[in-house]
Motif scaffolding. Sequence first.
Motif, PDB file in Angstrom:
ATOM      1  N   UNK A  10      -6.432   2.165  -3.518  1.00 34.43           N
ATOM      2  CA  UNK A  10      -5.368   1.322  -3.241  1.00 34.43           C
ATOM      3  C   UNK A  10      -5.940   0.076  -2.104  1.00 34.43           C
ATOM      4  N   UNK A  38       0.994  -1.126  -0.100  1.00 34.48           N
ATOM      5  CA  UNK A  38       0.096   0.045  -0.050  1.00 34.48           C
ATOM      6  C   UNK A  38       0.907   1.483  -0.010  1.00 34.48           C
ATOM      7  N   UNK A  79      -6.558   4.716 -12.057  1.00 28.60           N
ATOM      8  CA  UNK A  79      -5.394   5.378 -11.842  1.00 28.60           C
ATOM      9  C   UNK A  79      -4.824   6.246 -13.003  1.00 28.60           C
ATOM     10  N   UNK A 103      -4.851  13.093  -3.218  1.00 27.82           N
ATOM     11  CA  UNK A 103      -4.248  11.857  -2.751  1.00 27.82           C
ATOM     12  C   UNK A 103      -5.441  10.563  -2.280  1.00 27.82           C
ATOM     13  N   UNK A 109       2.371   1.751  -3.427  1.00 32.35           N
ATOM     14  CA  UNK A 109       1.474   2.381  -4.325  1.00 32.35           C
ATOM     15  C   UNK A 109       1.020   3.554  -4.307  1.00 32.35           C
ATOM     16  N   UNK A 110       1.058   4.327  -3.098  1.00 25.20           N
ATOM     17  CA  UNK A 110       0.636   5.601  -2.942  1.00 25.20           C
ATOM     18  C   UNK A 110       1.272   6.734  -3.863  1.00 25.20           C
ATOM     19  N   UNK A 168       0.389  17.076  -9.223  1.00 29.10           N
ATOM     20  CA  UNK A 168       0.530  17.212  -7.709  1.00 29.10           C
ATOM     21  C   UNK A 168       1.662  16.857  -7.051  1.00 29.10           C
ATOM     22  N   UNK A 183      -7.317   8.137  -4.294  1.00 24.42           N
ATOM     23  CA  UNK A 183      -6.189   6.964  -4.781  1.00 24.42           C
ATOM     24  C   UNK A 183      -5.843   6.183  -3.518  1.00 24.42           C
ATOM     25  N   UNK A 223       2.175   6.378  -6.811  1.00 26.91           N
ATOM     26  CA  UNK A 223       1.716   6.004  -8.169  1.00 26.91           C
ATOM     27  C   UNK A 223       0.268   6.531  -8.654  1.00 26.91           C
ATOM     28  N   UNK A 224      -0.444   6.921  -7.387  1.00 27.24           N
ATOM     29  CA  UNK A 224      -1.964   7.485  -7.620  1.00 27.24           C
ATOM     30  C   UNK A 224      -1.971   8.792  -7.312  1.00 27.24           C
ATOM     31  N   UNK A 225      -0.979   9.741  -6.999  1.00 26.50           N
ATOM     32  CA  UNK A 225      -1.163  11.085  -7.084  1.00 26.50           C
ATOM     33  C   UNK A 225      -1.049  11.508  -8.441  1.00 26.50           C
ATOM     34  N   UNK A 226      -2.027  12.484  -8.772  1.00 31.79           N
ATOM     35  CA  UNK A 226      -2.002  13.132 -10.128  1.00 31.79           C
ATOM     36  C   UNK A 226      -0.573  13.470 -10.337  1.00 31.79           C
TER      37      UNK A 226
END
Lengths: 294, 267
Positions: free
Chosen positions: B251, A103, B198, B244, A106-107, A115, B247, A109-112
């Motif tokens: 996850x 987890x 994503x 954030x 992966x964080x 940003x 996302x 990777x999921x931030x725009x």
Amino acid sequence: MEKWADNKAWFLVLPVFVVVAFSAIIPLMTVVNYSLQDIFGPGNAVFVGTEWFKEMLTDTRLHDALGRQFIFSSLVLMIEIPLGILIALAMPKKGWGASASLVTLAIPLLIPWNVIGTIWIIFTRPDIGLFGVGINSLNLLDVPFDHTARPSYAWVTLMAMEVWHWTPLVALLCYAGLRAIPEAYYQAAKIDGASSWAVFRYIQLPKMRGVLTIAILLRWMDSFLIYAEPFALTGGGPGNSTTFLSIYLVKLATGQFDLGPAAAFSLIYFLIVLLFCFIFYQALLNVGKGEKTS
Amino acid sequence: MKIQKRTFALLFYFLVLIVPIYWMLNMSLRSNADIMSAFSLYPSNITFENYIKVFTDHTWYSGYINAMIYVSLNTVMSLAFALPAAYAFSRFKFLGDGQMFFWLLTNRMAPPAVFLLPYFQLYSTVNLIDTHIAVALAHCLFNVPLAVWILEGFMSGIPKEIDETAFIDGYSFPRFFITLFIPLIRAGVGVTAFFCFMFSWVELLFARTLTVTEAKPIVATMTRTISATGLDWGLLAANGILTIVPGALVIWFVRNHLAKGFALGRV
């Protein structure tokens, strides 16, 4: 698996074909159209043939951007791949530690993407950023750290951001590859008294070959297309020192409205990427074959 | 001892991973005047004014709603288009299948910047500029090929005998596909949805180009504000933290399938 031969399968592919054609072929044809004309306004265009292509191929700013792009992408690979492997090797194999690690990884990777740039501006600013203030308080640098002050500082910040952002992807891929190794291999190695280096070199590394190929090629391709992060962080500066291909292209197309040259540039850019893509595809096919025969 | 050293190194890495995000959180909990006047490792007088502003000011919170709309639209569209196509690629040999697959993949690799100009014109022509559907459709350029690629991997893991048995039992193709086959690969559908979400969520260039006000997502609002209002760092940080959250939630839901999705290496 033996496949059924049936051209009616095209009906199943048709929706995808239509939607991607709408998003890809029509725009690409428009680009081709622009690249061969000089456009003065709506309905006022002159056919100029390959002039824009000649102009762009001899454009030194494009050469510089391409050079920077190659240096950037190579550095990305040289840092992220070994680091990713090390992280994957160090990660716990099961239990809550494994879930927590996944987890956490992966964080980013999921931030725009812009940003990500914002995070790093805030983090490295010499007045409010932890990194900027921290490094300046050490007094090691002759010019105080500020990512807008010097090309080298901008590059360091950009590389730090890129490594921070994308190493988790490499680590996740490698981790998945490592998990696929049967426990029997490790037991056999243990019986033979193999060192941990030997286990890595002769068991883990060969078994990770597939995911590593994918990781290398993905990182190469995606860093080649990078736009939003440097755009948000440095805006391509100071000067042009962090202007990569996409940034230069967008500047050319929307900043100066040089449609013809921008279109020619787009096509050259696209062809370079297509070449890599072909190599990528071939490598993937070969990786698949290698795993089946061994 | 060796294990401990390794764990220590890993914890250090995770710390490095978390610190920039923590720093943004720190900034988001302080007022702008406080940020500029004093350097502090933690927010000494915590204020939620930045978050309150985001949730009460229409220009800010509408960005999140817009983004969620087109991201969900895109995920649904990508899956709907990609499921039958992935089935075709995994089960059938047909004229031009290899070429088609390669062509789809090239779109995953295409530089978005190349499509920027024609997209604006194309979507203006069909009157879709500044709508959610425009962004969702544009994101299909890279998400549909990706979805086909991931789903094909999952579908190829299901033996063909299942299809054959179902057809002998008198299932029609749509009924077999929806009631039998899709439930079999639901993990694959979940992983695919995760990646579509994503990549649509993090994308900036198309989202910014194709929207003006009505469908403007938060990422575009943020880039415009950086240049416009003399940098309100606290507000910017609060928005960053809020981007954030979706996302992180996603996850959390797919954490058990995450490794499997990456194992296919189809990202």
